[in-house]
Structures are given as structure tokens and as C-alpha cells.
Design an enzyme around this catalytic site. Structure first.
Site, short mmCIF file in Angstrom:
data_model
loop_
_atom_site.label_atom_id
_atom_site.label_comp_id
_atom_site.label_asym_id
_atom_site.label_seq_id
_atom_site.Cartn_x
_atom_site.Cartn_y
_atom_site.Cartn_z
N HIS A 1 4.98 3.89 -1.89
CA HIS A 1 3.59 3.77 -2.34
C HIS A 1 3.20 5.03 -3.11
CE1 HIS A 1 -0.84 2.63 -1.11
NE2 HIS A 1 -0.65 2.60 -2.41
N HIS B 1 8.83 1.94 7.80
CA HIS B 1 7.41 2.28 7.73
C HIS B 1 7.17 3.51 6.85
CE1 HIS B 1 3.28 2.58 9.56
NE2 HIS B 1 3.45 3.84 9.21
N GLU B 2 7.86 4.59 7.17
CA GLU B 2 7.62 5.85 6.44
C GLU B 2 8.08 5.77 4.99
OE1 GLU B 2 5.65 7.87 7.67
OE2 GLU B 2 5.72 7.26 9.77
N HIS C 1 5.35 4.23 2.98
CA HIS C 1 4.41 5.25 2.52
C HIS C 1 4.95 5.95 1.27
CE1 HIS C 1 1.46 5.27 5.71
NE2 HIS C 1 2.34 5.53 6.66
#
Length: 600
Positions: free
Chosen positions: A398, A391-392, A395
Site C-alpha cells: 500500500h 498482513h505487514e 501495509h
């Protein structure tokens, strides 16, 4: 008596598991040198006040402002990340406070820009932009600014608001200090009678224990502490909401919700329709709770039973290095370029891996245009921690792509898009794990994990969103809310969302105090919309391969070069319709069918 398991000191953790903040500043002294340089030179920005009447001067201001803003952000990143390593460290508490105070002053230097630009006639401004080649890359910046013309205040008021910004952060800072530094949790009993010092991080393991007494004990101990301090938390939250409403009213928005969404050209209906859509599908969550109660063999299911896996499969102890390899296998559909950047990030020290005494809780990815995208974890060797890593890093990649492909003014993607890439990674990972499950128990466990992901990311976050909406609307009407009021609103929402099969324990009433995102007004609904967009991206990537990957990478590279709704639309996802959330509900229903079929 068995020794109590204590948190490690930061000095006891191997440096290879710590982020490399020396790539921002090699020493505190270097930080101080840049801070002095900024303080000396940044006031020159005020010299542009009253002179923004031609393209050359406007461009000179934008470039000079960018130079000093980027330096200020770099200074902020170092101060904050050093503070988060150990929030009890007085040296970095002081450094963080120092930059916070200065940033309020710095913002006052540039507060004149928007009102002065908007004092120009619209046609005059557009002609200046078109006639000045250097300003062409700022076309969308000026279009966005013009769309907010009625909400930008005279420069004198903007300056006052900028100077007050640090003080208006007080409620969030107080809440953070209370939760991260001052709150003390008791020792609780773990499995086999082990004595464990309860923390926010190990609570996530204890609440999944197969021993209901362990779950209940940890649940009551954790929320008991929030209950003890709920009046302080409530005062901080009311003050934070009032600050947000104050800004909304001063800027002449119809509501605080509109003030949160309109700057990104997102209709408020996107928010309210998301809440409505989830309310229309609560029967699916009720069905899941009833199924979970049956699978766990419970006469009564309590709030502290929601996180326990429904199978006897025990997630193995997963070392961090193994977690990295698992995530890379799950993200293989994204292609070799994406995986190479991911691997380089791990090797170059993006990630701060393990919990230590005083470290900020939870997990996040954060950085600036001139730093790496840093990741804070509190890794606890579980499958959930593997998912958090995916998940992190979603980020972070991105951010990596958007900073690489966009100029400074468009590098920072909007909050509405912030959870899409991270959740796409999570969905690809869980699909990979389910597809490669080597036995029935593991598959059941993983299907339940995906159900839990949707429960916590879509149902739960939209319950949070509904709480925020109720609270803001009541305070906007002038109602005085107390901890008791928050408790009732929260209790009633839990009853509605989880249905008749569950016992809504009184301890859960104080859970609102545990949610730091409530100090970032109207943020949490974006986890649900983000999950729904991510679900659409992941399904497309798995079905269409490289063609879908290129579209997805186009989304990652877009930053804020267009309005967020349009960025998604260009990549094939339309959030103006309820279809993405409805499709996620269909996924949830399908997973329920799989779970029921598997246990027959």
C-alpha cells in the site's frame, strides 16, 4: 535439568533475515552528516514567516519545507529502526532521543504556516491558488486546510505546542520502555515439562497449547507482570489521554473523538455506529464461545482457552522461505504486478524476520517517502506468523503504490485506511488455505482461524474502541481514573462481549495495560472498519477478478489525495453505512454454520 530456551542475540541471526537499513544510511557517520546539514539549513524556513501573501512565495515555502521534512523523516526512520533492533542498545536509544528532541524544534520552524495561510481571506487564498499554476497540485491540501480553519491556532500558540510535542510523547515513551526493555517475565513450563523463558512473542504460541496447564501458566505469568506494574501503566495512560484531550480542547473541538476524526472528514457516527453494530451482534460471539467450549470438551472455558485451536490438527513448522511462497500463492488473485513487487521487497531487505534479545515486540510496517517500506516481524514458524507476513506486506505494498503514484503531500494514506490493504491480504490468504485444505482436520483448523481473525480484528478491536470511548469520556468529565478503575471497565467489557459461558479470570482485568495502541487515541476501531472494508474488497476480487483488482489498485494508489471515506467509495466500499460491518457479521455467522456442520 533441561536447559532454558533463551532469546538469541542479534549477532547470532543470519544477515539475510535482517532488514537493509544501510539503504537509508551506510553508517552512523553518514546519518550524523545529514543531521548536521538539517540543523544548519532548516532554520531558514523561519524566514518565510510573515511573507506568505503571494503564490510564488507560498510555493517556494512548500517545496523547501518538503525538502527538509523529507530529510528529517529519513533521519528519524534510521534512528528508530536501529533502536527497534535492540531497545536496550544505549547508542541507538541516544540517537532516537536526539532526533526526537530535534523534531520538536524543527516543527516549531514551520508552525507558522497554517495559521498564517488561514489568516488570509478564504476567497483571496483560493484565488492565489487558482492563479498560481505550481499550486494546482496542492488544491486538495488547501481545501483540507480551510476545512480545519477554526481549529488552527495563532502562530505563537502553534509554536509553543510544537516545542512541547516531544515532552507530550513522554507517556508513550515511558510505556514503551517499561514494556519492551524493563519488564521481565518469568520462566514458565511448556509442553512436556520444557522450561521456557516467557516473552511477549512466544506467549502467542504458549496460549495456543493443547495443554490447558501450559495455557493457564503462561496467561497468569504474563498478566501477573502487568498486574505488578499496573499503577505505572495507568499513570502513563491517564497522562497520554489528558494530553490528547488538552490538544482537543485547545483546538476547540467538541470532544476528543471529534478531534481525531474530523480532520479526515469522518463523522463521529462512523465510530459510534461501529460500536453499536458490534453490540447488536454480540450474540454471535457468545455462540462462538459456547461452540468452542463444546468442541474443546471443557466443563469451564476460561479467557486463556480462547486462542487454542478447536481441532487436533497441529500447524506444521513453517520456515520463513516457505511462508513467503505460501503468501504469494494466496495473493495470486491480485495479479503478477503485485506479486513481483512483493517478491522484490523480500529480496531487497524490506523485512527484519526473527526475534532477538531486546528487539521491539510485535510487528509493523513503516517507512518514509525516501526509504523502503520496512517490515518488523518476530517470526516464530507458525501459521499465524505466515498471516502476519501477509498482513505487514499488505501495509508495505500500500505504501509502495501510494508513494510511487502520489506526490509527497498526498503519499501518506490516512489512519482510517491504514488497515484495509493489510487485512485484504490476510483474507485472501485464509480463503486460499481453506480452499486448498487437503483433509477435514486442516479445514476445521483454518475455518477456526478465520473465525479467530474476525473475533480478534472486529469484535476484540471494537471492544478496545468501546474501552477508549468510555475512558476518554470519563476523563473529559474530570473523573480521576486509576488502575482499579481501568480494571473494572475492562472486566465489565469482557463479561459483556464474551457472554455467560466463559469464566472472566481476574488476571484479564489488567490486559488494558498490554495494549500499546491506547496511546494512539481512537486508532483501534479502524482495525474493525478496515477489516470490513477489506472483506468487501477480497470478496469482490475473488468474484470479479481483474476488474475488481484494478479498482482495488486504484485504492492502493490513492494515498491521501481525497478524504478516506471518498477513497473507499470510489473503489466501491461505503463506510458511511453499517453494511460493511454487517456483511462481516454475516461472514462470521456463515463460518459458524460451516464449523457446526463439519463437526456433526
Amino acid at each position: 535439568m533441561e536447559a532454558i530456551k533463551k532469546q538469541r542475540l542479534r549477532s547470532e541471526i543470519d544477515d539475510k533475515y535482517k532488514w537493509h537499513l544501510d539503504k537509508i544510511y551506510t553508517s552512523d557517520e553518514k546519518w550524523d552528516e545529514d543531521f548536521k546539514t538539517l540543523k544548519l539549513n532548516a532554520p531558514s524556513l523561519k524566514e518565510f514567516q510573515g511573507r506568505l501573501k503571494d503564490g510564488k512565495t507560498i510555493y517556494e515555502f512548500l517545496k523547501k519545507s518538503e525538502k527538509y521534512t523529507r530529510l528529517a523523516e529519513k533521519l528519524m526512520m534510521y534512528a528508530y529502526l536501529k533502536y527497534y533492533e535492540d531497545t536496550s542498545n544505549a547508542k541507538y536509544q541516544a540517537l532516537k532521543t536526539k532526533i526526537d528532541i530535534y523534531l520538536a524544534e524543527f516543527n516549531s520552524y514551520v508552525a507558522f504556516f497554517e495559521p498564517e495561510i488561514l489568516s488570509l481571506d478564504k476567497d483571496v487564498l483560493l484565488k492565489i491558488v487558482e492563479d498560481t499554476e505550481e499550486l494546482h497540485e496542492y488544491r486538495f491540501t488547501f481545501a483540507t486546510l480551510l476545512s480545519q480553519k477554526e481549529h488552527v491556532l495563532p502562530k505563537e500558540i502553534e509554536e509553543v505546542l510544537a516545542l512541547a510535542s516531544d515532552s507530550m510523547q513522554a507517556p508513550e515513551n515511558i510505556r514503551g520502555m517499561l514494556a519492551d526493555a524493563d519488564m521481565k517475565f518469568p520462566v514458565v513450563e511448556g509442553e512436556n515439562g520444557a522450561k521456557i523463558q516467557l516473552t511477549e512473542e512466544n506467549y502467542s504460541s504458549l496460549i495456543k497449547s493443547k495443554d490447558q496447564k501450559v495455557r493457564e501458566g503462561a496467561f497468569k505469568a504474563l498478566f501477573g507482570q502487568y498486574k505488578n506494574l499496573e499503577n505505572t501503566f495507568a499513570t502513563a495512560l491517564v497522562s497520554s489521554v489528558k494530553n490528547f484531550i488538552f490538544n482537543s480542547k485547545v483546538r476547540q473541538y467538541k470532544s476528543s473523538l471529534e478531534s481525531s476524526m474530523q480532520p479526515n472528514n469522518i463523522p463521529t457516527e462512523v465510530y459510534t455506529n461501529a460500536v453499536k453494530t458490534i453490540n447488536d451482534n454480540l450474540y454471535l460471539l457468545h455462540r462462538y464461545v459456547a461452540l468452542k467450549k463444546k468442541m474443546l470438551g471443557l466443563n469451564e472455558i476460561h479467557m486463556y482457552d480462547l486462542y487454542v485451536p478447536v481441532t487436533n490438527f497441529k500447524s506444521e513448522h513453517i520456515e520463513f522461505e516457505e511462508a513467503v511462497e505460501i503468501v504469494k500463492k494466496g495473493l495470486k488473485p491480485l495479479g503478477s504486478e503485485y506479486l513481483d513487487i512483493f517478491s522484490d521487497g523480500i529480496d531487497q531487505g524490506w523485512v527484519d524476520v526473527f526475534e532477538n534479545k531486546g528487539k521491539r515486540g510485535g510487528a509493523f510496517s513503516w517507512g518514509s517517502y525516501d526509504t523502503m517500506p520496512y517490515v518488523l516481524l518476530n517470526y516464530n514458524y507458525e501459521l499465524n506468523d505466515v498471516s502476519t507476513l501477509a498482513h505487514e506486506m499488505g501495509h508495505s505494498l500500500h505504501s509502495y503504490y501510494s508513494r510511487k503514484e502520489q506526490p509527497y503531500q498526498y503519499h501518506d494514506y490516512s489512519l482510517f485506511l491504514a488497515e484495509v490493504a493489510s487485512t485484504t491480504n490476510e483474507i485472501l490468504l485464509i480463503n486460499y488455505l481453506i480452499d486448498n485444505a487437503d483433509d477435514k482436520a486442516r479445514k476445521l483448523f483454518l475455518v477456526n482461524q478465520q473465525l479467530e481473525q474476525i473475533r480478534t480484528t472486529v469484535f476484540r478491536q471494537l471492544m478496545f474502541a468501546e474501552f477508549e470511548l468510555v475512558v476518554h469520556e470519563q476523563i473529559e468529565k474530570g473523573e480521576a481514573l486509576t488502575a482499579e478503575d481501568f480494571n473494572k471497565i475492562w472486566h465489565d467489557l469482557n463479561v459483556k462481549y464474551f457472554g455467560d459461558d466463559i469464566v472472566v479470570d481476574k488476571e484479564i482485568d489488567s490486559e488494558w495495560a498490554r495494549i500499546p495502541h491506547f496511546f494512539s487515541d481512537f486508532y483501534v476501531y479502524q482495525y474493525a472498519t478496515g477489516y470490513s472494508a477489506a472483506n468487501a474488497f477480497a470478496n469482490s476480487i475473488l468474484e470479479k477478478g481483474s476488474e475488481a483488482v484494478e479498482k482495488y489498485k486504484g485504492f492502493l494508489k490513492a494515498g491521501s489525495s481525497d478524504y478516506p471515506i471518498k477513497v473507499l467509495q470510489k473503489a466501491g466500499v461505503d463506510m458511511l453505512t453499517p453494511k460493511p460491518i454487517e456483511a462481516t457479521m454475516h461472514t462470521f455467522e456463515h463460518l459458524l454454520d460451516v464449523l457446526e456442520e463439519t463437526i456433526k
